[in-house]
Design an enzyme around this catalytic site. Structure first.
Site, PDB file in Angstrom:
ATOM      1  N   ASP A  27       1.260  -1.403   0.347  1.00  0.00           N
ATOM      2  CA  ASP A  27      -0.548  -0.575  -0.377  1.00  0.00           C
ATOM      3  C   ASP A  27       0.987   1.277  -0.833  1.00  0.00           C
ATOM      4  OD1 ASP A  27      -2.121   1.937  -0.221  1.00  0.00           O
ATOM      5  OD2 ASP A  27      -3.478   1.175   2.359  1.00  0.00           O
ATOM      6  N   ASP A 120      -3.139   1.688  -6.270  1.00  0.00           N
ATOM      7  CA  ASP A 120      -2.053   2.547  -4.965  1.00  0.00           C
ATOM      8  C   ASP A 120      -1.674   1.382  -4.383  1.00  0.00           C
ATOM      9  OD1 ASP A 120      -4.217   2.716  -3.893  1.00  0.00           O
ATOM     10  OD2 ASP A 120      -3.359   5.106  -3.243  1.00  0.00           O
ATOM     11  N   GLU A 121      -2.101   0.037  -4.468  1.00  0.00           N
ATOM     12  CA  GLU A 121      -2.213  -1.032  -3.559  1.00  0.00           C
ATOM     13  C   GLU A 121      -2.633  -2.354  -5.056  1.00  0.00           C
ATOM     14  OE1 GLU A 121      -5.341  -1.873  -0.645  1.00  0.00           O
ATOM     15  OE2 GLU A 121      -6.844  -0.197  -1.950  1.00  0.00           O
TER      16      GLU A 121
END
Length: 420
Positions: A27, A120-121
């Protein structure tokens, strides 16, 4: 009831035995802000907010801004009131997607068992990489080091035996950390958390549980199943009970398919002119279509969202006669949907367009018999120009700026809605 999962117990070390903990959740920390700081290093250490200029909502906030109570999805006016000294930057989603691709390229070097769940993860199953790269925690350290070295942005990593626990672990590792939850520590780790930390417990269900005196995961775990079924329903009650005891059978899915792509625009001034709204839809249609083509998928349905000045929000959708990746088709459907929406005298605050029911462009897409091939050629030619000269390298004539364009765009890419 406390909604934060970051209790003191959750932040402490949970052991060093990572055997069997092959699921990693990576993350990126305050990702949009981290990317902005790459290009604006002079802002490091200062409270920074991305998005939410004038109106709209906060897309991301630096940890310095969070100390003042600012968080993502907060109304911009509230954020500025809490932290008037914050530097507010407009979102640059092309730039965020560019860095996201670099991050995912690092993760892909570890294993093909990679499931990107948002810009973003991502989850990784590193079972097949252990002989080559070492233990799961060694792999997690390598990921954090390489992501920082190659992209300049920090990543937090959770290591656990399941996706649910790995995601919670990465949350508690923030900012810029790593947390391992060994198999034998899974239940103690979970039971130290507030019930709001469980996947699937939102604001409404959290309030319901709170009314019944269930504030922690441990309390939920020891609540009889029949009682949970009555409180939350059979399916939700059963699922949360399993998660509370660390049971999560979901596998990392490398064949993850996006469900939709979309964009929204929050206006600096409420718009009452229908033609102006149609211009916004046209721009949005071209953005969505370009992302469909980049992801090599076609949309089978188009949806719009209209938010009035009084925050009344309407949604409309239409199934297309044939799947498409062309802006002309998306715009025509969106314009027809907008035609059925009454524009109030006070105007429209937000307008969004979304392409849904995505299908692989290489599988089962049959063009219509009367399809004009030149339509597709023109839009694909635009893709080539934009790739070389930037997103505004070429525009439809009707989207060229005019003197009376006063609205300001604020686009937000949502989870599971952005192909990159």
């Amino acid at each position: 009831m406390s909604r934060s999962p970051r209790s003191a117990a959750a932040r402490r070390s949970w052991g060093e035995d990572d055997s069997g903990c092959t699921v990693l959740h990576v993350d990126m920390d305050a990702f949009f802000v981290s990317v902005e700081l790459l290009d604006h290093p002079e802002l490091r250490g200062r409270p920074v907010i991305v998005g939410g200029q004038r109106r709209g909502v906060v897309a991301a906030a630096s940890y310095e801004a969070r100390e003042f109570g600012v968080h993502s999805a907060m109304p911009a006016t509230r954020a500025r009131a809490l932290c008037p000294q914050a530097v507010v930057l407009p979102g640059r989603h092309d730039r965020y997607r560019e860095v996201s691709r670099e991050v995912m390229a690092v993760l892909a070097e570890v294993t093909p068992e990679l499931e990107q769940v948002s810009i973003d993860e991502a989850f990784l199953d590193v079972a097949g990489a252990i002989r080559r790269m070492g233990s799961p925690t060694a792999i997690a350290r390598w990921i954090r080091r390489e992501v920082r070295r190659r992209t300049g942005v920090p990543a937090s990593v959770g290591v656990a035996g399941s996706k649910h626990v790995a995601k919670l672990a990465s949350t508690h590792a923030k900012p810029d950390g790593l947390l391992l939850v060994p198999l034998e520590a899974t239940v103690p780790f979970l039971h130290a958390l507030p019930v709001g930390a469980l996947w699937g417990v939102g604001e409404k269900s959290g309030e319901i549980l709170d009314r019944h005196g269930i504030e922690t995961v441990e309390q939920l775990a020891h609540t009889p199943l029949p009682q949970l079924h009555r409180i939350l329903g059979v399916a939700a009650g059963q699922r949360l009970h399993e998660l509370a005891w660390g049971h999560d059978e979901r596998k990392v899915s490398a064949a993850h398919t996006e469900k939709s792509v979309g964009t929204e625009s929050t206006f600096g001034e409420d718009i009452t002119d229908r033609r102006a709204l149609e211009r916004v839809l046209l721009r949005q249609a071209h953005e969505c279509a370009a992302r469909l083509r980049a992801g090599r998928v076609f949309a089978g349905r188009v949806a719009i969202k209209v938010r009035h000045a009084d925050f009344t929000t309407l949604s409309r959708s239409h199934t297309l006669p044939a799947p498409t990746d062309l802006a002309q088709d998306l715009y025509a459907a969106g314009r027809d949907l907008l035609a059925g929406v009454e524009i109030p005298a006070a105007g429209v605050r937000l307008l969004g367009l979304r392409a849904e029911r995505l299908a692989d462009g290489g599988v089962g897409i049959q063009p219509a018999l009367d399809e004009d091939p030149h339509r597709a050629q023109a839009e694909r030619a635009m893709d080539g120009v934009r790739a070389r000269f930037g997103s505004r390298g070429v525009l439809p004539a009707t989207l060229l700026p005019t003197g009376d364009q006063r609205h300001r765009r604020s686009t937000t890419a949502t989870n599971r809605g952005d192909i990159s």
